[in-house]
Design a protein around this motif. Structure first.
Motif, PDB file in Angstrom:
ATOM      1  N   ASN A 169       0.822  -1.214   0.000  1.00  9.82           N
ATOM      2  CA  ASN A 169       0.000   0.000   0.000  1.00  9.82           C
ATOM      3  C   ASN A 169       0.858   1.268   0.000  1.00  9.82           C
ATOM      4  OD1 ASN A 169      -2.672  -1.078  -0.046  1.00  9.82           O
ATOM      5  ND2 ASN A 169      -2.385  -1.720   2.078  1.00  9.82           N
ATOM      6  N   GLU A 170       2.013   1.187  -0.643  1.00  9.62           N
ATOM      7  CA  GLU A 170       2.932   2.326  -0.763  1.00  9.62           C
ATOM      8  C   GLU A 170       3.333   2.885   0.601  1.00  9.62           C
ATOM      9  OE1 GLU A 170       1.296   5.145  -3.491  1.00  9.62           O
ATOM     10  OE2 GLU A 170       1.400   3.753  -5.187  1.00  9.62           O
ATOM     11  N   ASP A 171       3.435   2.019   1.583  1.00  5.63           N
ATOM     12  CA  ASP A 171       3.768   2.410   2.954  1.00  5.63           C
ATOM     13  C   ASP A 171       5.163   1.892   3.290  1.00  5.63           C
ATOM     14  OD1 ASP A 171       4.043   2.784   5.661  1.00  5.63           O
ATOM     15  OD2 ASP A 171       2.073   1.996   6.184  1.00  5.63           O
ATOM     16  N   PRO A 172       6.159   2.784   3.479  1.00  6.39           N
ATOM     17  CA  PRO A 172       7.520   2.328   3.790  1.00  6.39           C
ATOM     18  C   PRO A 172       7.587   1.449   5.033  1.00  6.39           C
ATOM     19  CG  PRO A 172       7.529   4.649   3.222  1.00  6.39           C
ATOM     20  CD  PRO A 172       6.091   4.244   3.338  1.00  6.39           C
ATOM     21  N   ALA A 173       6.776   1.743   6.059  1.00  5.04           N
ATOM     22  CA  ALA A 173       6.778   0.920   7.267  1.00  5.04           C
ATOM     23  C   ALA A 173       6.275  -0.492   6.969  1.00  5.04           C
ATOM     24  CB  ALA A 173       5.915   1.571   8.352  1.00  5.04           C
ATOM     25  N   GLN A 187      12.874 -17.762  -0.003  1.00  2.00           N
ATOM     26  CA  GLN A 187      14.321 -17.811  -0.218  1.00  2.00           C
ATOM     27  C   GLN A 187      14.870 -16.507  -0.762  1.00  2.00           C
ATOM     28  OE1 GLN A 187      16.579 -21.137  -1.676  1.00  2.00           O
ATOM     29  NE2 GLN A 187      14.750 -22.417  -1.706  1.00  2.00           N
ATOM     30  N   GLY A 188      14.012 -15.725  -1.397  1.00  2.32           N
ATOM     31  CA  GLY A 188      14.451 -14.455  -1.946  1.00  2.32           C
ATOM     32  C   GLY A 188      13.251 -13.597  -2.265  1.00  2.32           C
ATOM     33  N   VAL A 189      13.516 -12.320  -2.564  1.00  6.65           N
ATOM     34  CA  VAL A 189      12.443 -11.353  -2.742  1.00  6.65           C
ATOM     35  C   VAL A 189      12.656 -10.567  -4.031  1.00  6.65           C
ATOM     36  CG1 VAL A 189      11.172  -9.444  -1.694  1.00  6.65           C
ATOM     37  CG2 VAL A 189      12.359 -11.083  -0.232  1.00  6.65           C
ATOM     38  N   ILE A 190      11.588 -10.461  -4.832  1.00  6.33           N
ATOM     39  CA  ILE A 190      11.550  -9.552  -5.982  1.00  6.33           C
ATOM     40  C   ILE A 190      10.753  -8.324  -5.547  1.00  6.33           C
ATOM     41  CG2 ILE A 190      10.744  -9.210  -8.346  1.00  6.33           C
ATOM     42  CD1 ILE A 190      10.972 -12.281  -8.702  1.00  6.33           C
ATOM     43  N   VAL A 191      11.371  -7.169  -5.637  1.00 11.66           N
ATOM     44  CA  VAL A 191      10.722  -5.924  -5.212  1.00 11.66           C
ATOM     45  C   VAL A 191      10.467  -5.065  -6.439  1.00 11.66           C
ATOM     46  CG1 VAL A 191      10.920  -3.859  -3.782  1.00 11.66           C
ATOM     47  CG2 VAL A 191      11.888  -6.025  -2.978  1.00 11.66           C
ATOM     48  N   MET A 192       9.206  -4.680  -6.634  1.00  5.36           N
ATOM     49  CA  MET A 192       8.872  -3.819  -7.764  1.00  5.36           C
ATOM     50  C   MET A 192       9.304  -2.389  -7.475  1.00  5.36           C
ATOM     51  SD  MET A 192       7.718  -5.902  -9.898  1.00  5.36           S
ATOM     52  CE  MET A 192       7.108  -4.792 -11.159  1.00  5.36           C
ATOM     53  N   ASN A 193      10.038  -1.801  -8.400  1.00  2.00           N
ATOM     54  CA  ASN A 193      10.526  -0.442  -8.227  1.00  2.00           C
ATOM     55  C   ASN A 193       9.354   0.534  -8.134  1.00  2.00           C
ATOM     56  OD1 ASN A 193      12.488   1.590  -8.120  1.00  2.00           O
ATOM     57  ND2 ASN A 193      12.290   1.972 -10.316  1.00  2.00           N
ATOM     58  N   ALA A 194       9.345   1.374  -7.112  1.00  3.47           N
ATOM     59  CA  ALA A 194       8.284   2.360  -6.906  1.00  3.47           C
ATOM     60  C   ALA A 194       8.839   3.482  -6.048  1.00  3.47           C
ATOM     61  CB  ALA A 194       7.066   1.721  -6.241  1.00  3.47           C
ATOM     62  N   ASP A 195       8.092   4.575  -5.970  1.00  3.63           N
ATOM     63  CA  ASP A 195       8.579   5.742  -5.242  1.00  3.63           C
ATOM     64  C   ASP A 195       8.853   5.452  -3.769  1.00  3.63           C
ATOM     65  OD1 ASP A 195       8.463   7.259  -7.520  1.00  3.63           O
ATOM     66  OD2 ASP A 195       6.522   8.159  -7.076  1.00  3.63           O
ATOM     67  N   PHE A 196       8.086   4.541  -3.173  1.00  2.00           N
ATOM     68  CA  PHE A 196       8.225   4.296  -1.731  1.00  2.00           C
ATOM     69  C   PHE A 196       9.402   3.379  -1.400  1.00  2.00           C
ATOM     70  CE2 PHE A 196       6.202   0.437  -3.044  1.00  2.00           C
ATOM     71  CZ  PHE A 196       6.638  -0.512  -2.145  1.00  2.00           C
ATOM     72  N   VAL A 197       9.955   2.675  -2.386  1.00  2.00           N
ATOM     73  CA  VAL A 197      10.982   1.665  -2.129  1.00  2.00           C
ATOM     74  C   VAL A 197      12.219   2.304  -1.498  1.00  2.00           C
ATOM     75  CG1 VAL A 197      12.618   0.081  -3.234  1.00  2.00           C
ATOM     76  CG2 VAL A 197      10.208   0.055  -3.898  1.00  2.00           C
ATOM     77  N   GLN A 198      12.698   1.674  -0.424  1.00  2.00           N
ATOM     78  CA  GLN A 198      13.861   2.165   0.308  1.00  2.00           C
ATOM     79  C   GLN A 198      15.074   1.302  -0.031  1.00  2.00           C
ATOM     80  OE1 GLN A 198      12.206   3.152   4.566  1.00  2.00           O
ATOM     81  NE2 GLN A 198      11.029   1.481   3.688  1.00  2.00           N
ATOM     82  N   LEU A 199      15.949   1.834  -0.864  1.00  2.00           N
ATOM     83  CA  LEU A 199      17.093   1.053  -1.320  1.00  2.00           C
ATOM     84  C   LEU A 199      17.987   0.629  -0.164  1.00  2.00           C
ATOM     85  CD1 LEU A 199      18.125   2.885  -4.618  1.00  2.00           C
ATOM     86  CD2 LEU A 199      16.698   0.855  -4.343  1.00  2.00           C
ATOM     87  N   THR A 212      10.257  14.339  -9.020  1.00  3.15           N
ATOM     88  CA  THR A 212      11.432  13.503  -8.742  1.00  3.15           C
ATOM     89  C   THR A 212      11.061  12.027  -8.590  1.00  3.15           C
ATOM     90  OG1 THR A 212      11.198  13.913  -6.369  1.00  3.15           O
ATOM     91  CG2 THR A 212      12.639  15.405  -7.618  1.00  3.15           C
ATOM     92  N   GLY A 213       9.831  11.686  -8.924  1.00  2.00           N
ATOM     93  CA  GLY A 213       9.339  10.329  -8.703  1.00  2.00           C
ATOM     94  C   GLY A 213       9.736   9.350  -9.786  1.00  2.00           C
ATOM     95  N   ASN A 214       9.112   8.188  -9.709  1.00  2.02           N
ATOM     96  CA  ASN A 214       9.500   7.049 -10.515  1.00  2.02           C
ATOM     97  C   ASN A 214       9.253   7.234 -12.010  1.00  2.02           C
ATOM     98  OD1 ASN A 214      10.640   4.446 -10.374  1.00  2.02           O
ATOM     99  ND2 ASN A 214       8.647   3.535 -10.766  1.00  2.02           N
TER     100      ASN A 214
END
Length: 350
Positions: free
Chosen positions: A98-102, A117-129, A191-193
């Motif tokens: 839900n676009e929530d960093p927490a 075993q692993g995670v695929i994360v979809m690139n979005a504005d909320f993603v914390q590298l 500055t977003g995605n």
């Protein structure tokens, strides 16, 4: 529920032999293999995946982290990821943040290494590298998918799509049709995605001598409602526009809604083009012209890259896989300007 021991007893072998047959490991004779598989079929045995994960110390799942399952692109993408994961013997967990960093951090803490075993994360504005890098440093394989600027890779394994080129293709299409008075609706903040696809569009327009003034640009969120509201604002301020580019299909569909509410006929009075090519794009009337992203290819590459990360040592350099370029899909929502275009336009497609 039938157990492994019961299958072994029925086949006249040990439980270890049954396990080897089911996992395609070890040296098992062909006659023994057929006998074990016949017993599995006859007794209806199904492996206990939870027990297997506890014994082997690793789950047979991958996780996919998306920003909003309400966005129709993500269910379509998840389906492609699930297909690719099943080919490698994995099940898929889909996690909605839900676009929530927490909420993103909570999912990463719960999933990483325990449930998947692993995670695929979809690139979005909320993603914390930084959170993803920390997860990778802890030994959890992570792949960032749909990175939009291959020329500037992130500090993580990623699958990239050159979406700057998507903006270029959209601009070239409208220019070829003869449009010169064009507006743009961006489905993110400046500055977003979506900034790269917007920049590709704006750069191409400027190079053609048709640079967009600030009054012809609106920013918002990647939703139909925001696209509709942005289009109303845009067309109220610039009523002479003959075309609108939206950085994603959902805002583009919102532009179609606004046009209908303003009694503008698409494409006679207003051409509209988006980016992505979700299923709704061709189901709408008029069907939406768009720049299609290689969704299935990106999903397959993400799963394959995650599998290689699972098998790799944790200290290797983060790799990047780049998909085929986006491609223009012309449908019924774009056409030549009704009055032959603004002065200087040709009024016809090249």
């Amino acid at each position: 529920m039938t157990t492994l021991v019961e299958v072994a007893r029925a086949a006249g072998v040990t439980a270890a032999t049954v396990s080897n047959v089911l996992r395609n490991r070890g040296k098992v004779g062909e006659e023994t293999r057929r006998r074990v598989l016949a017993a599995v079929e006859q007794l209806g045995y199904r492996p206990n995946l939870m027990a297997r994960a506890l014994v082997e110390g690793k789950p047979h799942t991958m996780a996919l982290l998306v920003s909003s399952i309400a966005n129709p692109f993500y269910p379509e993408f998840a389906l492609e990821v699930e297909r690719a994961a099943r080919k490698l013997g994995y099940f898929l967990l889909v996690c909605n943040t839900n676009e929530d960093p927490a909420q993103e951090r909570a999912y990463l803490d719960a999933i990483g290494g325990a449930l998947a075993q692993g995670v695929i994360v979809m690139n979005a504005d909320f993603v914390q590298l930084d959170a993803l890098q920390n997860l990778r440093r802890r030994g959890v394989p992570v792949v960032l998918c749909m990175w939009e600027r291959p020329q500037e890779p992130p500090p993580l394994p990623c699958v990239a799509v050159d979406l700057y080129q998507a903006g270029v293709l959209a601009a070239e299409h409208l220019l070829r049709l003869g449009h010169r008075r064009i507006g743009a609706v961006c489905g993110s903040e400046p500055t977003g995605n979506h900034r790269w696809r917007l920049r590709g569009f704006l750069d191409t327009m400027a190079q053609a001598g048709a640079a967009l003034p600030a009054s012809c640009l609106r920013y918002g969120h990647d939703t139909i409602d925001d696209g509709r509201n942005a289009a109303h604002s845009l067309l109220a301020g610039e009523p002479g526009l003959t075309a609108v580019f939206a950085t994603n299909d959902l805002p583009a569909l919102g532009v179609l809604q606004a046009a209908a509410e303003l009694s503008l006929e698409v494409p006679r009075d207003l051409s509209v083009i988006g980016v992505t090519d979700i299923q709704l794009a061709h189901q709408m009337r008029p069907a939406l012209s768009t720049v299609a992203m290689p969704t299935a290819e990106a999903a397959t590459l993400a799963v394959q890259l995650l599998q290689s990360e699972i098998d790799a040592s944790p200290d290797h350099a983060p790799p990047m896989r780049v998909t085929e370029p986006p491609r223009l899909v012309v449908r019924a929502s774009t056409a030549k300007p009704h009055h032959g275009g603004a002065p200087g336009g040709t009024g016809r497609a090249d």
